[in-house]
Design a protein around this motif. Structure first.
Motif, mmCIF file in Angstrom:
data_model
loop_
_atom_site.group_PDB
_atom_site.id
_atom_site.type_symbol
_atom_site.label_atom_id
_atom_site.label_comp_id
_atom_site.label_asym_id
_atom_site.label_seq_id
_atom_site.Cartn_x
_atom_site.Cartn_y
_atom_site.Cartn_z
ATOM 1 N N GLY A 36 28.880 -34.065 -14.433
ATOM 2 C CA GLY A 36 30.252 -34.111 -13.967
ATOM 3 C C GLY A 36 30.781 -32.740 -13.600
ATOM 4 O O GLY A 36 30.143 -31.712 -13.832
ATOM 5 N N ALA A 37 31.957 -32.743 -13.022
ATOM 6 C CA ALA A 37 32.657 -31.499 -12.694
ATOM 7 C C ALA A 37 34.138 -31.819 -12.596
ATOM 8 O O ALA A 37 34.525 -32.855 -12.055
ATOM 9 N N VAL A 38 34.955 -30.926 -13.111
ATOM 10 C CA VAL A 38 36.405 -31.116 -13.127
ATOM 11 C C VAL A 38 37.058 -29.988 -12.345
ATOM 12 O O VAL A 38 36.623 -28.833 -12.400
ATOM 13 N N GLY A 39 38.113 -30.316 -11.603
ATOM 14 C CA GLY A 39 38.879 -29.292 -10.918
ATOM 15 C C GLY A 39 39.045 -29.573 -9.436
ATOM 16 O O GLY A 39 38.361 -30.416 -8.857
ATOM 17 N N ASP A 40 40.000 -28.839 -8.819
ATOM 18 C CA ASP A 40 40.142 -28.914 -7.372
ATOM 19 C C ASP A 40 39.138 -27.944 -6.733
ATOM 20 O O ASP A 40 38.289 -27.373 -7.421
ATOM 21 N N VAL A 41 39.218 -27.740 -5.424
ATOM 22 C CA VAL A 41 38.192 -26.932 -4.745
ATOM 23 C C VAL A 41 38.198 -25.472 -5.188
ATOM 24 O O VAL A 41 37.212 -24.762 -4.982
ATOM 25 N N ALA A 42 39.284 -25.024 -5.816
ATOM 26 C CA ALA A 42 39.365 -23.623 -6.231
ATOM 27 C C ALA A 42 38.851 -23.382 -7.645
ATOM 28 O O ALA A 42 38.742 -22.234 -8.072
ATOM 29 N N GLN A 43 38.543 -24.432 -8.367
ATOM 30 C CA GLN A 43 38.266 -24.287 -9.793
ATOM 31 C C GLN A 43 36.792 -24.285 -10.174
ATOM 32 O O GLN A 43 36.456 -24.230 -11.349
ATOM 33 N N ASN A 44 35.899 -24.356 -9.193
ATOM 34 C CA ASN A 44 34.471 -24.220 -9.455
ATOM 35 C C ASN A 44 33.897 -23.203 -8.480
ATOM 36 O O ASN A 44 34.142 -23.290 -7.275
ATOM 37 N N ASP A 45 33.138 -22.236 -9.006
ATOM 38 C CA ASP A 45 32.590 -21.196 -8.127
ATOM 39 C C ASP A 45 31.362 -21.712 -7.379
ATOM 40 O O ASP A 45 30.902 -22.834 -7.574
ATOM 41 N N ASP A 46 30.816 -20.860 -6.528
ATOM 42 C CA ASP A 46 29.692 -21.273 -5.688
ATOM 43 C C ASP A 46 28.484 -21.700 -6.520
ATOM 44 O O ASP A 46 27.771 -22.647 -6.166
ATOM 45 N N ALA A 47 28.261 -21.007 -7.626
ATOM 46 C CA ALA A 47 27.113 -21.333 -8.466
ATOM 47 C C ALA A 47 27.255 -22.736 -9.052
ATOM 48 O O ALA A 47 26.266 -23.482 -9.143
ATOM 49 N N GLU A 48 28.467 -23.117 -9.452
ATOM 50 C CA GLU A 48 28.670 -24.453 -10.005
ATOM 51 C C GLU A 48 28.532 -25.526 -8.929
ATOM 52 O O GLU A 48 27.981 -26.599 -9.174
ATOM 53 N N TRP A 49 29.021 -25.224 -7.720
ATOM 54 C CA TRP A 49 28.817 -26.164 -6.617
ATOM 55 C C TRP A 49 27.321 -26.390 -6.385
ATOM 56 O O TRP A 49 26.866 -27.521 -6.246
ATOM 57 N N ALA A 50 26.558 -25.311 -6.373
ATOM 58 C CA ALA A 50 25.116 -25.434 -6.139
ATOM 59 C C ALA A 50 24.446 -26.228 -7.262
ATOM 60 O O ALA A 50 23.570 -27.070 -7.015
ATOM 61 N N ARG A 51 24.865 -25.980 -8.510
ATOM 62 C CA ARG A 51 24.255 -26.655 -9.656
ATOM 63 C C ARG A 51 24.526 -28.157 -9.631
ATOM 64 O O ARG A 51 23.606 -28.976 -9.819
ATOM 65 N N VAL A 52 25.776 -28.536 -9.408
ATOM 66 C CA VAL A 52 26.132 -29.952 -9.430
ATOM 67 C C VAL A 52 25.493 -30.696 -8.260
ATOM 68 O O VAL A 52 24.958 -31.805 -8.428
ATOM 69 N N LEU A 53 25.506 -30.104 -7.088
ATOM 70 C CA LEU A 53 24.885 -30.764 -5.944
ATOM 71 C C LEU A 53 23.379 -30.890 -6.121
ATOM 72 O O LEU A 53 22.772 -31.882 -5.700
ATOM 73 N N ASP A 54 22.765 -29.911 -6.778
ATOM 74 C CA ASP A 54 21.328 -29.980 -7.029
ATOM 75 C C ASP A 54 20.992 -31.146 -7.944
ATOM 76 O O ASP A 54 20.079 -31.936 -7.676
#
Length: 246
Positions: free
Chosen positions: A84-102
């Protein structure tokens, strides 16, 4: 029911929550089941437990090969592992985006890619991906998670088109908010857990959370040989969240 007699199923993220319920359901219906997870101490009894991080291609390839070797083939892949991931588009950095999408998207391709040669040899090949109601409706504070599940929806349709002629059916289940360990942790972290729980229940017209067993039943229904003409479908198990207003 014994519609999975003689078939082998692989379930990622099958040591808890929806994945464990799915593994149990498939076992009960006659399948031989392998569970891939990073923590295997809670894998349902009767399943082959395989330590596997689905973000590691080498581990995935080895786990699929072991499944085929130990269980005699591979007919059904349930791509359930997700985070999972919580937050709007400003609340997760690039590394978290990459991790969750992976974990939530690329790993589905990674596991299915490893399984394809075996699925092509199956008389009843099926892939079921775990999507979500948030692929259909905007939910506050779920930007990254929603993006990943929207990608799962599109990936499922593309995979169904790519592999229909090979006799491999690809579908997805899209649960609403389910009573799972992740949701439990989310509620525990809320400022007012009880109020948060009431809000989660209220956004589903049936007035309660979806159960893991209900989602597992939907997964098995799509994977069953009895659903031989069903491919490219997204089955919503969301208590009416995306389609009903009361």
């Amino acid at each position: 029911m014994n519609d999975f007699d003689g078939l082998v199923a692989l379930v990622t993220g099958g040591a808890s929550g929806i994945g464990a319920a799915t593994a149990r359901h498939l076992l009960d219906r006659g399948a031989r089941v392998a569970v891939l997870d990073r923590e295997t101490t809670t894998v349902p009894e009767g399943a082959l437990a395989l330590d596997c991080d689905v973000t590691d291609a080498g581990q995935v390839d080895r786990a699929v090969a072991t499944t085929v070797e130990r269980l005699g083939g591979l007919d059904v892949v349930v791509n359930n592992a997700g985070i999972g991931a919580v937050g709007d588009v400003a609340q997760n950095d690039d590394a978290e985006w990459a991790r969750v999408l992976d974990v939530n998207v690329t790993a589905m391709a990674r596991v299915t890619r490893a399984a394809l040669p075996h699925l092509r040899a199956s008389r009843a090949a099926a892939v079921v991906n775990m999507c979500s109601a948030v692929a259909f409706v905007g939910v506050r504070q779920r930007a990254l998670y929603s993006a990943s599940k929207g990608a799962v929806l599109a990936l499922t349709l593309a995979m169904a088109a790519d592999h229909a002629a090979e006799g491999i059916r690809v579908n997805a289940v899209a649960p609403g908010t389910a009573d799972t360990p992740w949701v439990g942790r989310l509620l525990a972290a809320a400022d007012d857990p009880e109020a948060a729980a009431v809000a989660l229940r209220a956004r589903q017209p049936i007035g309660r959370l979806v159960t893991a067993d209900e989602v597992a039943f939907a997964v098995a229904s799509l994977a069953s040989p009895s659903a031989g003409s069903t491919t490219g479908s997204i089955l919503r198990v969301d208590g009416g969240m995306t389609s009903v207003r009361i």
